[in-house]
Design an enzyme around this catalytic site. Structure first.
Site, PDB file in Angstrom:
ATOM      1  CE1 TYR A  96      -4.041   1.676   0.069  1.00 34.22           C
ATOM      2  CE2 TYR A  96      -3.166   2.784   2.658  1.00 34.22           C
ATOM      3  CZ  TYR A  96      -4.164   2.924   1.259  1.00 34.22           C
ATOM      4  OH  TYR A  96      -5.135   3.767   1.091  1.00 34.22           O
ATOM      5  CB  SER A 186       1.629  -5.347   2.841  1.00 36.91           C
ATOM      6  OG  SER A 186       0.829  -5.186   4.285  1.00 36.91           O
ATOM      7  CD  GLN A 187      -2.545  -2.353  -2.297  1.00 37.66           C
ATOM      8  OE1 GLN A 187      -3.179  -1.099  -2.080  1.00 37.66           O
ATOM      9  NE2 GLN A 187      -1.160  -2.219  -2.989  1.00 37.66           N
ATOM     10  CG  ASP A 271       2.827  -7.904  10.583  1.00 32.29           C
ATOM     11  OD1 ASP A 271       1.674  -6.183  10.886  1.00 32.29           O
ATOM     12  OD2 ASP A 271       2.562  -8.216   9.266  1.00 32.29           O
ATOM     13  CG  HIS A 300       3.411  -4.426   8.332  1.00 37.70           C
ATOM     14  ND1 HIS A 300       2.629  -5.869   7.602  1.00 37.70           N
ATOM     15  CD2 HIS A 300       3.790  -3.682   7.003  1.00 37.70           C
ATOM     16  CE1 HIS A 300       1.822  -5.285   6.599  1.00 37.70           C
ATOM     17  NE2 HIS A 300       2.133  -4.374   5.634  1.00 37.70           N
TER      18      HIS A 300
END
Length: 322
Positions: A96, A186-187, A271, A300
């Protein structure tokens, strides 16, 4: 005797929250995928220079969910003149606010013998804009435009964009279309997982610390991009039901059972963004060949060691020697 770390992982391996899927989930995706089946990608590519003498670099655009030109790098190993090589191709989705990056960031894949397509997610930190219509207000970031209906949601657009990226990669003359693989973090990990669930193009997937999983839990607890949806509902509490309904169509908790290809997933137990409960909620519902790489003390991020494991996983499923 079981220590606290082992107990935590065992609890996560048993974690089985209720699915949030609407009754028309399958119909929604059948209709959406049928809408784009056979639609021209209207892709273009242009060779550009790079300091890396061992790779060919093409700046490319293609169309996804609408007529927004989606920018990407397509990279191949450099071959001898006249050699007609076909390469396995990795499709890379960024996290993201990120972008497709620079071509040189993917030199390790070129050295391994892969082609690479690294794509911008619309409207975020790269060269790609966003022509989606918006008929209701939104809050900071990109997540909440159109969030009151699955048909208009930003997640629908970026999911279709990601699926069509894999199709664009497979259509390149240097790509072995039977060896397209997807990866992201992630995204990007969420997109790598949802593409694995919805597209027949990829043959294997790596979903590092994936978002878009167990999003009812995430909107309540995480500090991820879902906090934008939480902010939206805080301002418009009457729309909580509509927001949760929309998110459910793009939640890997509900789509993971559709995954039929080998997949590697990673998770950090510290995370706060893509929380372990969310990752395991989706992972535990995958019925295909799968492996989880769990890191008790990671937050993360994706470590060098995990990146190495992903490279080995992708090489193995592409039939490359290492």
């Amino acid at each position: 005797m079981t220590n606290a770390i082992e107990a935590r992982i065992q609890d996560l391996e048993r974690y089985n929250p209720s699915q949030t899927a609407e009754a028309d989930l399958d119909e929604f995706w059948a209709r959406t995928l049928d809408e784009y089946a056979g639609r021209p990608l209207n892709g273009r590519r242009e060779a550009v220079g790079t300091p890396m003498s061992g790779m060919n670099v093409y700046l490319t655009t293609y169309e996804g969910a609408d007529d927004t030109p989606l920018h990407a790098w397509y990279l191949t190993p450099k071959t001898e003149a006249g050699q007609d090589a076909k390469f396995p191709c990795i499709v890379h989705y960024h996290g993201y606010t990120g972008s497709k990056g620079m071509p040189e960031h993917f030199a390790h894949y070129i050295l391994m013998g892969f082609a690479v397509l690294s794509v911008d997610v619309r409207g975020q930190g790269g060269d790609t804009g966003n022509r989606l219509e918006q008929n209701y207000g939104a809050v900071r970031g990109w997540l909440t435009p159109g969030i009151l209906d699955a048909e208009t949601a930003y997640y629908r657009a970026i999911t279709v964009d990601a699926i069509r990226a894999a199709e664009w990669a497979a259509a390149q003359p240097e790509t072995d279309q039977d060896r397209v693989l997807v990866i992201g973090g992630s995204q990007g990990g969420g997109l790598a997982m949802i593409v694995a669930a919805l597209s027949s193009v990829p043959k294997a997937s790596v979903a590092h610390i994936p978002n878009m999983c167990h999003m009812d839990f995430g909107i309540l607890n995480s500090n991820s991009s879902l906090s934008e949806a939480a902010d939206f509902v805080s301002r418009h509490p009457e729309h909580l039901g509509a927001v949760l309904k929309t998110l459910s169509y793009f939640d890997n908790l509900n789509l993971a059972p559709r995954i039929k290809i080998p997949i590697m997933v990673s998770c950090g137990l510290k995370d706060p963004c893509c929380m372990p409960e969310t990752v395991y909620a989706a992972y535990n519902r995958i019925a295909s060949e799968k492996e989880m790489q769990v890191y008790p003390f990671d937050g993360h991020w994706v470590s060098d060691g995990q990146n190495r494991k992903a490279m080995e996983f992708l090489a193995r499923h592409a039939g490359l020697r290492f």
